[in-house]
Design a protein around this motif. Structure first.
Motif, mmCIF file in Angstrom:
data_model
loop_
_atom_site.group_PDB
_atom_site.id
_atom_site.type_symbol
_atom_site.label_atom_id
_atom_site.label_comp_id
_atom_site.label_asym_id
_atom_site.label_seq_id
_atom_site.Cartn_x
_atom_site.Cartn_y
_atom_site.Cartn_z
ATOM 1 N N ARG A 64 0.890 -1.323 0.152
ATOM 2 C CA ARG A 64 -0.121 -0.435 0.070
ATOM 3 C C ARG A 64 1.022 1.567 -0.075
ATOM 4 O O ARG A 64 1.964 1.235 0.093
ATOM 5 N N ARG A 71 -3.282 0.493 -3.954
ATOM 6 C CA ARG A 71 -2.507 -1.280 -3.290
ATOM 7 C C ARG A 71 -2.096 -1.343 -4.872
ATOM 8 O O ARG A 71 -2.321 -1.211 -5.737
ATOM 9 N N GLU A 111 4.140 -6.444 4.660
ATOM 10 C CA GLU A 111 2.812 -6.940 4.621
ATOM 11 C C GLU A 111 2.434 -8.414 4.284
ATOM 12 O O GLU A 111 2.242 -9.452 5.382
ATOM 13 N N ARG A 427 -8.529 8.395 13.571
ATOM 14 C CA ARG A 427 -7.927 7.948 12.375
ATOM 15 C C ARG A 427 -6.213 8.685 13.518
ATOM 16 O O ARG A 427 -5.076 7.608 13.082
ATOM 17 N N SER A 431 -3.679 6.169 14.786
ATOM 18 C CA SER A 431 -2.099 6.522 13.946
ATOM 19 C C SER A 431 -0.709 6.409 14.725
ATOM 20 O O SER A 431 -0.041 5.513 14.262
ATOM 21 N N LYS A 445 -0.120 -4.922 9.340
ATOM 22 C CA LYS A 445 -1.586 -4.972 8.162
ATOM 23 C C LYS A 445 -2.239 -3.590 9.285
ATOM 24 O O LYS A 445 -2.706 -3.141 8.665
ATOM 25 N N ASP A 446 -1.926 -3.779 10.410
ATOM 26 C CA ASP A 446 -2.424 -3.000 11.744
ATOM 27 C C ASP A 446 -2.254 -1.384 11.305
ATOM 28 O O ASP A 446 -2.882 -0.193 10.994
ATOM 29 N N ASP A 449 -2.973 -0.305 7.729
ATOM 30 C CA ASP A 449 -4.465 -0.093 8.095
ATOM 31 C C ASP A 449 -4.737 1.793 8.450
ATOM 32 O O ASP A 449 -5.325 2.628 8.499
ATOM 33 N N THR A 452 -2.754 4.598 6.128
ATOM 34 C CA THR A 452 -3.741 4.672 4.539
ATOM 35 C C THR A 452 -5.124 4.800 4.638
ATOM 36 O O THR A 452 -5.911 5.052 5.944
#
Length: 453
Positions: A64, A71, A111, A427, A431, A445-446, A449, A452
């Motif tokens: 990503r 992606r 990832e 959000r 982060s 992945k966390d 997420d 992005t």
């Protein structure tokens, strides 16, 4: 000195348990900082072009791109994130600009490899170590490299990115040697592009070279195993015989962490690191003496001539060029008492009051100063008032440097100011929480997420 083999063995074996507590903490700070400046760049005109190009090229959805919903292939994501991280010249500095090359390369493969946050921290720390060991080996010749037009970020960044990405996917020492050597063959980057959007691409190219080389090595691609030290290798080609020393590469490797000592500087201002001491000095004078713009007759800055090979633009008429103009950034500081992302727009640059401020700034190059590192760093600032009073300040350790570090609140404040251009509310705060505890995050992945949209 078998430099490639030594670095490859280190990069292939090192994991979180081998890192010191201080190295983990420092690496996380620089990952947070790098992520923030990349997010800020994603909404800039140049950043949008980078995203457009990445989207147009397509590719398998393997990784990503920060600050976006894109992606794409691991190779393209490394390039895009590296270019974004370095675009605004707000990323860390010290041994050039390593994190903008290294973090994007690690994230591009993390990832897909099922890596944890701790794996990313370890890989980035490894990449930083490789970068600094290479940089240290050629540091005596670096001023000449810059004068000739080479940008150290994109010289050392390629192999450092390969080391980080190779660590993520678990390359063995031979594969790592192939990756580091192949990446070195992509080294480049021209200081001619300083003051333009072109400079940011240097870090993107380095990250892409690192990932591409790792993907080849992982499939047991064959390449020379002395890409760094060989007679026709990296150092011979770029530095020349007698202009480098590989003897310190193995000294303390794996026990002495370069991210801790000598460490890197987190920038307080989004411009070339050569401006930082002068800006801190000018800001200190303005605040200490409550100086107002209209009461100032002149601001003078004394520098070594070598600095003007880097911050070389005088009274620029394009805002982005101001990042590499010491008179411009000082004029902005004199005018506003701050220098931030809004200080480098064309509208701001050409406003009458800014042009008037530029007329008050004088840059004096001292050819008689010794040609040593201490002299090249000096940047005393003197402000002369309309009533004849003079105030002078010299800064040795800029705010954000290892010797004068930002507080946690300052660092997070910088991140929040950058990232809030893309991330909002809960959000944004999430982060920050993930980045500050990245070594305990169970899945990359966390992190992605959180960064992005």
């Amino acid at each position: 000195m078998e430099a490639t083999a030594v670095l490859s063995a280190f990069a292939s074996r090192t994991r979180m348990p081998e890192l010191s507590v201080a190295a983990i903490a420092a690496t996380k700070r620089h990952i947070l900082d790098c992520a923030g400046v990349a997010l800020a760049a994603a909404v800039e005109p140049a950043g949008r072009i980078i995203l457009d190009i990445t989207q147009e090229q397509g590719g398998a959805a393997q990784a990503r791109v920060l600050g976006s919903g894109l992606r794409t292939s691991a190779v393209s994501a490394a390039w895009a994130n590296g270019a974004l991280a370095h675009l605004l010249d707000f990323d860390d500095t010290g041994f050039s600009h390593p994190t903008a090359c290294i973090l994007p390369a690690a994230l591009a493969l993390a990832e897909g490899a099922g890596a944890t946050g701790g794996d990313v921290v370890a890989a980035v720390c490894v990449g930083l170590e490789v970068f600094e060991r290479l940089s240290l080996s050629g540091r005596q010749h670096e001023p000449e490299l810059r004068r000739r037009g080479f940008h150290p970020t994109s010289l050392y960044g390629c192999s450092a990115a390969a080391a980080a990405a190779g660590n993520i996917v678990g390359l063995n020492p031979t594969q790592m040697a192939v990756a580091i050597g192949l990446a070195a063959a992509n080294a480049g980057g021209l200081t001619q592009h300083f003051g333009t959007w072109g400079k940011g691409i240097h870090a993107g190219n380095a990250a892409r070279a690192g990932v591409t080389s790792v993907l080849l090595a992982k499939k047991n691609y064959v390449a020379d195993l002395e890409g760094i030290e060989g007679d026709y290798g990296f150092f011979s080609a770029f530095h020349g015989t007698g202009n480098y020393d590989l003897g310190k590469i193995a000294d303390g490797l794996g026990t002495h962490w370069s991210i801790v000592d000598p460490g890197l500087t987190v920038k307080s201002y989004p411009c070339c690191g050569g401006n930082l001491r002068a800006l801190d000095a000018a800001q200190a004078l303005l605040r200490e003496h409550d100086i107002r713009f209209d009461d100032v007759e002149m601001l003078e800055i004394d520098v070594h001539p070598d600095l003007l090979h880097i911050v070389r633009f005088h009274k620029p008429t394009q805002g982005f060029r101001g990042k590499f103009s010491i008179d411009y950034v000082l004029a902005a500081m004199l005018l506003d008492g701050r220098v931030d992302l809004d200080s480098f727009t064309d509208e701001y640059c050409n406003a009458p009051r800014m042009r008037a401020s530029l007329d008050k700034v004088r840059v004096h190059a001292h050819a008689e100063w010794p040609n040593d590192a201490a002299s090249r760093r000096k940047a005393p600032v003197t402000i002369t008032m309309n009533d004849g009073r003079k105030f002078t300040r010299t800064v040795e350790k800029v705010r954000g440097s290892p010797g004068n570090p930002m507080t946690r609140d300052e660092l997070v404040g910088k991140y929040r100011g950058c990232a809030s251009r893309v991330l909002k509310g809960e959000r944004l705060e999430r982060s920050i929480a993930i980045l500050e505890t990245l070594d305990t995050v169970p899945a990359v992945k966390d992190l992605m997420d959180a960064l992005t949209i």
